[in-house]
Design an enzyme around this catalytic site. Sequence first.
Site, mmCIF file in Angstrom:
data_model
loop_
_atom_site.group_PDB
_atom_site.id
_atom_site.type_symbol
_atom_site.label_atom_id
_atom_site.label_comp_id
_atom_site.label_asym_id
_atom_site.label_seq_id
_atom_site.Cartn_x
_atom_site.Cartn_y
_atom_site.Cartn_z
ATOM 1 N N ASP A 16 0.832 -1.211 0.000
ATOM 2 C CA ASP A 16 0.000 0.000 0.000
ATOM 3 C C ASP A 16 0.866 1.261 0.000
ATOM 4 O O ASP A 16 1.964 1.271 0.555
ATOM 5 C CB ASP A 16 -0.907 -0.024 1.237
ATOM 6 C CG ASP A 16 -2.044 0.987 1.121
ATOM 7 O OD1 ASP A 16 -2.390 1.380 -0.021
ATOM 8 O OD2 ASP A 16 -2.578 1.398 2.168
ATOM 9 N N GLY A 17 0.352 2.315 -0.628
ATOM 10 C CA GLY A 17 1.016 3.614 -0.556
ATOM 11 C C GLY A 17 1.546 4.153 -1.879
ATOM 12 O O GLY A 17 2.191 5.203 -1.896
ATOM 13 N N GLY A 19 -0.094 5.548 -4.336
ATOM 14 C CA GLY A 19 -0.734 6.818 -4.694
ATOM 15 C C GLY A 19 -0.120 7.979 -3.925
ATOM 16 O O GLY A 19 0.211 9.029 -4.490
ATOM 17 N N HIS A 33 2.154 3.575 -9.192
ATOM 18 C CA HIS A 33 1.964 2.140 -9.429
ATOM 19 C C HIS A 33 3.136 1.569 -10.226
ATOM 20 O O HIS A 33 3.586 0.450 -9.973
ATOM 21 C CB HIS A 33 0.640 1.878 -10.153
ATOM 22 C CG HIS A 33 -0.563 2.279 -9.335
ATOM 23 N ND1 HIS A 33 -0.682 1.945 -8.004
ATOM 24 C CD2 HIS A 33 -1.679 2.987 -9.640
ATOM 25 C CE1 HIS A 33 -1.830 2.436 -7.532
ATOM 26 N NE2 HIS A 33 -2.441 3.076 -8.510
ATOM 27 N N GLU A 63 -12.276 -4.612 -3.990
ATOM 28 C CA GLU A 63 -12.875 -3.277 -3.773
ATOM 29 C C GLU A 63 -12.174 -2.189 -4.605
ATOM 30 O O GLU A 63 -12.661 -1.063 -4.684
ATOM 31 C CB GLU A 63 -12.797 -2.897 -2.289
ATOM 32 C CG GLU A 63 -13.776 -3.662 -1.400
ATOM 33 C CD GLU A 63 -13.388 -5.109 -1.175
ATOM 34 O OE1 GLU A 63 -12.197 -5.391 -1.020
ATOM 35 O OE2 GLU A 63 -14.293 -5.970 -1.178
ATOM 36 N N ARG A 67 -12.280 2.641 -7.690
ATOM 37 C CA ARG A 67 -11.440 3.781 -8.091
ATOM 38 C C ARG A 67 -11.845 4.283 -9.470
ATOM 39 O O ARG A 67 -12.619 3.640 -10.171
ATOM 40 C CB ARG A 67 -9.979 3.352 -8.068
ATOM 41 C CG ARG A 67 -9.569 2.931 -6.662
ATOM 42 C CD ARG A 67 -8.106 2.642 -6.568
ATOM 43 N NE ARG A 67 -7.781 2.277 -5.195
ATOM 44 C CZ ARG A 67 -6.572 2.234 -4.692
ATOM 45 N NH1 ARG A 67 -5.540 2.547 -5.459
ATOM 46 N NH2 ARG A 67 -6.366 1.904 -3.443
ATOM 47 N N LEU A 127 10.707 -20.551 -5.448
ATOM 48 C CA LEU A 127 9.699 -19.714 -4.783
ATOM 49 C C LEU A 127 8.326 -19.831 -5.457
ATOM 50 O O LEU A 127 8.237 -19.838 -6.683
ATOM 51 C CB LEU A 127 10.163 -18.242 -4.852
ATOM 52 C CG LEU A 127 9.192 -17.199 -4.310
ATOM 53 C CD1 LEU A 127 9.201 -17.193 -2.783
ATOM 54 C CD2 LEU A 127 9.554 -15.800 -4.824
ATOM 55 N N ARG A 184 2.300 -4.963 6.031
ATOM 56 C CA ARG A 184 1.550 -3.933 5.323
ATOM 57 C C ARG A 184 2.366 -2.659 5.309
ATOM 58 O O ARG A 184 2.732 -2.137 6.371
ATOM 59 C CB ARG A 184 0.186 -3.659 5.958
ATOM 60 C CG ARG A 184 -0.589 -2.594 5.136
ATOM 61 C CD ARG A 184 -1.996 -2.328 5.581
ATOM 62 N NE ARG A 184 -2.631 -1.420 4.621
ATOM 63 C CZ ARG A 184 -3.875 -1.491 4.187
ATOM 64 N NH1 ARG A 184 -4.660 -2.441 4.643
ATOM 65 N NH2 ARG A 184 -4.352 -0.615 3.308
ATOM 66 N N ARG A 190 -4.726 -2.105 8.934
ATOM 67 C CA ARG A 190 -5.905 -2.933 8.652
ATOM 68 C C ARG A 190 -5.573 -3.973 7.587
ATOM 69 O O ARG A 190 -4.527 -3.909 6.942
ATOM 70 C CB ARG A 190 -7.098 -2.068 8.231
ATOM 71 C CG ARG A 190 -6.821 -1.141 7.062
ATOM 72 C CD ARG A 190 -8.072 -0.347 6.657
ATOM 73 N NE ARG A 190 -7.764 0.654 5.664
ATOM 74 C CZ ARG A 190 -7.665 1.969 5.898
ATOM 75 N NH1 ARG A 190 -7.865 2.440 7.116
ATOM 76 N NH2 ARG A 190 -7.369 2.801 4.917
ATOM 77 N N SER A 192 -7.897 -4.849 5.078
ATOM 78 C CA SER A 192 -8.521 -4.465 3.795
ATOM 79 C C SER A 192 -8.954 -5.673 2.950
ATOM 80 O O SER A 192 -8.712 -5.717 1.735
ATOM 81 C CB SER A 192 -7.579 -3.567 2.984
ATOM 82 O OG SER A 192 -7.273 -2.388 3.691
HETATM 83 C C1 IPE Z 1 -5.247 -2.611 -0.102
HETATM 84 O O1 IPE Z 1 -4.989 -1.272 -0.247
HETATM 85 C C2 IPE Z 1 -5.275 -3.279 -1.440
HETATM 86 C C3 IPE Z 1 -3.982 -3.450 -2.105
HETATM 87 C C4 IPE Z 1 -2.813 -3.120 -1.617
HETATM 88 C C5 IPE Z 1 -4.036 -4.073 -3.402
HETATM 89 P P1 IPE Z 1 -6.163 -0.209 -0.346
HETATM 90 O O2 IPE Z 1 -5.506 1.110 -0.530
HETATM 91 O O3 IPE Z 1 -7.141 -0.618 -1.382
HETATM 92 O O4 IPE Z 1 -6.858 -0.338 1.073
HETATM 93 P P2 IPE Z 1 -7.751 0.699 1.884
HETATM 94 O O5 IPE Z 1 -8.784 1.233 0.949
HETATM 95 O O6 IPE Z 1 -6.832 1.784 2.370
HETATM 96 O O7 IPE Z 1 -8.317 -0.098 3.017
HETATM 97 C C1 IPE Z 2 -1.583 0.309 -3.304
HETATM 98 O O1 IPE Z 2 -1.382 1.672 -3.339
HETATM 99 C C2 IPE Z 2 -1.803 -0.290 -4.655
HETATM 100 C C3 IPE Z 2 -3.193 -0.673 -4.913
HETATM 101 C C4 IPE Z 2 -4.180 -0.613 -4.069
HETATM 102 C C5 IPE Z 2 -3.471 -1.151 -6.237
HETATM 103 P P1 IPE Z 2 -2.583 2.691 -3.321
HETATM 104 O O2 IPE Z 2 -2.987 2.981 -4.726
HETATM 105 O O3 IPE Z 2 -3.686 2.223 -2.452
HETATM 106 O O4 IPE Z 2 -1.869 3.959 -2.710
HETATM 107 P P2 IPE Z 2 -2.442 4.935 -1.604
HETATM 108 O O5 IPE Z 2 -2.855 4.098 -0.432
HETATM 109 O O6 IPE Z 2 -3.589 5.673 -2.204
HETATM 110 O O7 IPE Z 2 -1.284 5.829 -1.289
HETATM 111 MG MG MG Z 3 -4.078 2.453 -0.478
#
Ligand code: IPE
Ligand code: IPE
Ligand code: MG
Length: 243
Positions: A16-17, A19, A33, A63, A67, A127, A184, A190, A192
């Site tokens: 995650d992160g 964005g 990404h 979910e 987006r 792996l 995570r 969480r 998710s």
């Molecule tokens: C979880 O991240 C899904 C993936 C890393 C693929 P999200 O960004 O979708 O989760 P929430 O919305 O913060 O719970």
């Molecule tokens: C995780 O990063 C990748 C996916 C969920 C596909 P995010 O796109 O959720 O990035 P943030 O959480 O918005 O920073």
């Molecule tokens: Mg995210």
Amino acid sequence: MTQERCIPSHVAIIMDGNGRWAKKQNQLRAFGHRAGLKAVRKIVSYAATIGIKVLTLYAFSSENWKRSSNEVSSLLSLFIYALNRETKSLHKNNIRLNIIGDISRFNEQLQTMIVNAEALTKNNSGLVLNIAANYGGRWDILQSARNIAIQVKHGELMIDDITEERLGLEMSMGDFPDVDLVIRTGGEYRISNFLLWQIAYAELYFTDTLWPDFDQVLFDQAISDFNTRDRRFGGILVEEQSC
Ligand code: IPE
Ligand code: IPE
Ligand code: MG
């Protein structure tokens, strides 16, 4: 005497992160990404080097369709690009690729690529790399329950034969050991809707690092932290813990 470090057999990562990483540099989310994919390459190769047996990466949740259509298509294009570019090198490195999740929602091109990549690498003994795509932990339990129901309906299974083990076998990765360590990135605490069943006794590790910045050093820190945990599985602590 220095004790040998225990390498968890099955590590699952919520990447995650991306964005926020892009936003910090005034870039579009898709840029984040793409940077995330670079981190995936490094982590997969490191996991193979240190002897992790199964690595499960959360790439797209059930979910994430919520987006913008722009972001969803950039994520799906990146998935296609990665399958195209990386499958051969995964195969060369003896890595077995599995996609977990409801792939029926993807277009035919992507579905075919997934089937081909899995077929090419299925006999590899190194792996195991599971990519969770259109994956949801609740979906997984649902599809397992449905499969069980079908077997009962066809007289192949008796109600009394529905045990935790039997239900677990129908879950994604039912033939692999449960997850030992969930990592995570991105600072949220969480799950998710990632793996639910399979993480019943996993150790959880959260870091504020945004996924594109996650590297071998940070992965090592997570594994060191894992080594400080007492895994009791509901029992009592045994002095000599084996991996
Ligand atoms: C979880 O991240 C899904 C993936 C890393 C693929 P999200 O960004 O979708 O989760 P929430 O919305 O913060 O719970
Ligand atoms: C995780 O990063 C990748 C996916 C969920 C596909 P995010 O796109 O959720 O990035 P943030 O959480 O918005 O920073
Ligand atoms: Mg995210």
